[in-house]
Design a protein around this motif. Structure first.
Motif, PDB file in Angstrom:
ATOM      1  N   ARG A 122      54.387 -18.585 -22.842  1.00  0.00           N
ATOM      2  CA  ARG A 122      54.191 -19.054 -24.234  1.00  0.00           C
ATOM      3  C   ARG A 122      53.740 -20.512 -24.265  1.00  0.00           C
ATOM      4  NH1 ARG A 122      53.679 -14.196 -25.504  1.00  0.00           N
ATOM      5  NH2 ARG A 122      54.969 -13.236 -23.960  1.00  0.00           N
ATOM      6  N   TYR A 141      44.119 -16.629 -11.233  1.00  0.00           N
ATOM      7  CA  TYR A 141      45.271 -16.375 -10.355  1.00  0.00           C
ATOM      8  C   TYR A 141      45.307 -17.357  -9.199  1.00  0.00           C
ATOM      9  CZ  TYR A 141      46.814 -12.404 -12.997  1.00  0.00           C
ATOM     10  OH  TYR A 141      47.303 -11.632 -14.021  1.00  0.00           O
ATOM     11  N   GLY A 198      49.051  -3.213 -20.456  1.00  0.00           N
ATOM     12  CA  GLY A 198      48.396  -1.902 -20.545  1.00  0.00           C
ATOM     13  C   GLY A 198      48.559  -1.105 -19.275  1.00  0.00           C
ATOM     14  N   THR A 255      63.790 -15.534 -21.266  1.00  0.00           N
ATOM     15  CA  THR A 255      62.674 -14.682 -21.673  1.00  0.00           C
ATOM     16  C   THR A 255      62.586 -14.627 -23.190  1.00  0.00           C
ATOM     17  OG1 THR A 255      61.701 -12.460 -21.574  1.00  0.00           O
ATOM     18  CG2 THR A 255      64.107 -12.589 -21.460  1.00  0.00           C
ATOM     19  N   SER A 256      61.352 -14.563 -23.675  1.00  0.00           N
ATOM     20  CA  SER A 256      61.123 -14.526 -25.129  1.00  0.00           C
ATOM     21  C   SER A 256      61.420 -13.144 -25.701  1.00  0.00           C
ATOM     22  CB  SER A 256      59.667 -14.905 -25.411  1.00  0.00           C
ATOM     23  OG  SER A 256      58.801 -13.989 -24.736  1.00  0.00           O
TER      24      SER A 256
END
Ligand code: BV8
Length: 229
Positions: A17, A49, A144, A170-171
């Motif tokens: 985030r 990455y 996905g 964690t959100s």
């Protein structure tokens, strides 16, 4: 235990985030961590990455990671499920870690289940598999994509036996991980959350420890070890 990017924030790694810095300021992780992004622009996704792996090489486990490794030694029936892909829990000494979203330090052939062979000096971005000619990709779960079977089964087995679930850093926005707390609560388990900010889980958790994991987890460990045997 379920951990998220907030646990690694104190090792200097940006959370999902947080806004990204440098070259990647204009990109949202959710738009890069997808098969569609990789199909559309494999070189850009590969470079993202590589940029994260370089950041990771400068990171070390923080007191929160270390406290979790110590708690594993103290508590019976302990399972650590992590959404993080940085491998810092294992570097801190955690042994029974379920990497729910994979691990950014591992590279695989994009033509699963090809085992994949490549040359270390392959300068292409992304490098190419010598077995089948497909491009390589990071061994992570993109949005996905399904959670790997073994990780999912391990998590489901742990949740089935769970009487205390602690969601840390964690959100609680990314599923199916974000659905775990409700699943165990429905079976009567106690749910706790460690996070400096409120999340969608906060209103239903039995216990909220509002603070940074690098401070709260060592305090939890100190309290446990001070208890009489
Ligand atoms: C799937 C790897 C189906 C890649 C990541 C319902 C059910 C199932 C799926 C869905 C559903 N609804 C929507 C979906 C689709 C999607 C989803 O959840 N989307 C969201 C955005 C709504 N889910 C999926 O696509 C999943 N796949 O369901 O497949 C399927 C089934 C069969 C066949 C085919 C398909 C796959 C999701 C995995 C995506 N991959 N990562 C990579 O890293 O490049 S997710 C990514 O987000 C990271 O792993 C990260 O860990 C994760 C969650 O983020 P957080 O860890 O929570 O981090 P965040 O930045 O959000 O928050 C940080 C928190 O820390 C904050 O709360 C902050 O306050 C706190 N914090 C900050 N500092 C500290 C701190 N806390 C403590 N101490 C501190 N110091």
């Amino acid at each position: 235990m379920l951990t998220g990017a907030g646990v690694s924030a104190e090792s200097g790694l940006a959370t999902f985030r947080d806004s990204q810095d440098g070259l990647w300021t204009d990109y949202r992780p959710e738009d890069l961590a997808t098969p569609e992004a990789f199909a559309r622009d494999p070189k850009m996704v590969w470079r993202w990455y590589e940029w994260r792996r370089r950041k990771l090489r400068g990171a070390t486990p923080n007191p929160g990671h270390i406290a979790l490794a110590e708690l594993e030694r103290l508590l019976p029936g302990y399972t650590l499920i992590t959404q993080n892909v940085d491998g810092l829990h294992q570097r801190a000494g955690s042994r029974n870690v379920i990497e729910f979203h994979g691990n950014i330090t591992r590279t695989v052939c994009s033509n699963k289940p090809c085992p994949g062979q490549w040359q270390a000096d392959d300068e292409r971005e992304p490098p190419v598999c010598r077995d089948c000619g497909h491009q390589l990709r990071p061994d992570v779960v993109w949005f996905g994509e399904a959670i790997p079977f073994q990780a999912m089964q391990g998590a489901l087995d742990a949740l089935r036996e769970c009487d205390l679930f602690i969601s840390i850093g964690t959100s609680s926005l990314v599923y199916p991980a974000a659905g775990m707390a409700a699943e165990v609560a429905a079976r009567g388990a106690t749910v706790a959350e460690i996070n400096p900010e409120a999340t969608p889980l906060s209103s239903s958790a039995d216990l909220l420890l509002a603070g940074r994991s690098g401070e709260v987890l060592p305090a939890v460990l100190a309290t446990l070890t001070a208890l009489p045997d």
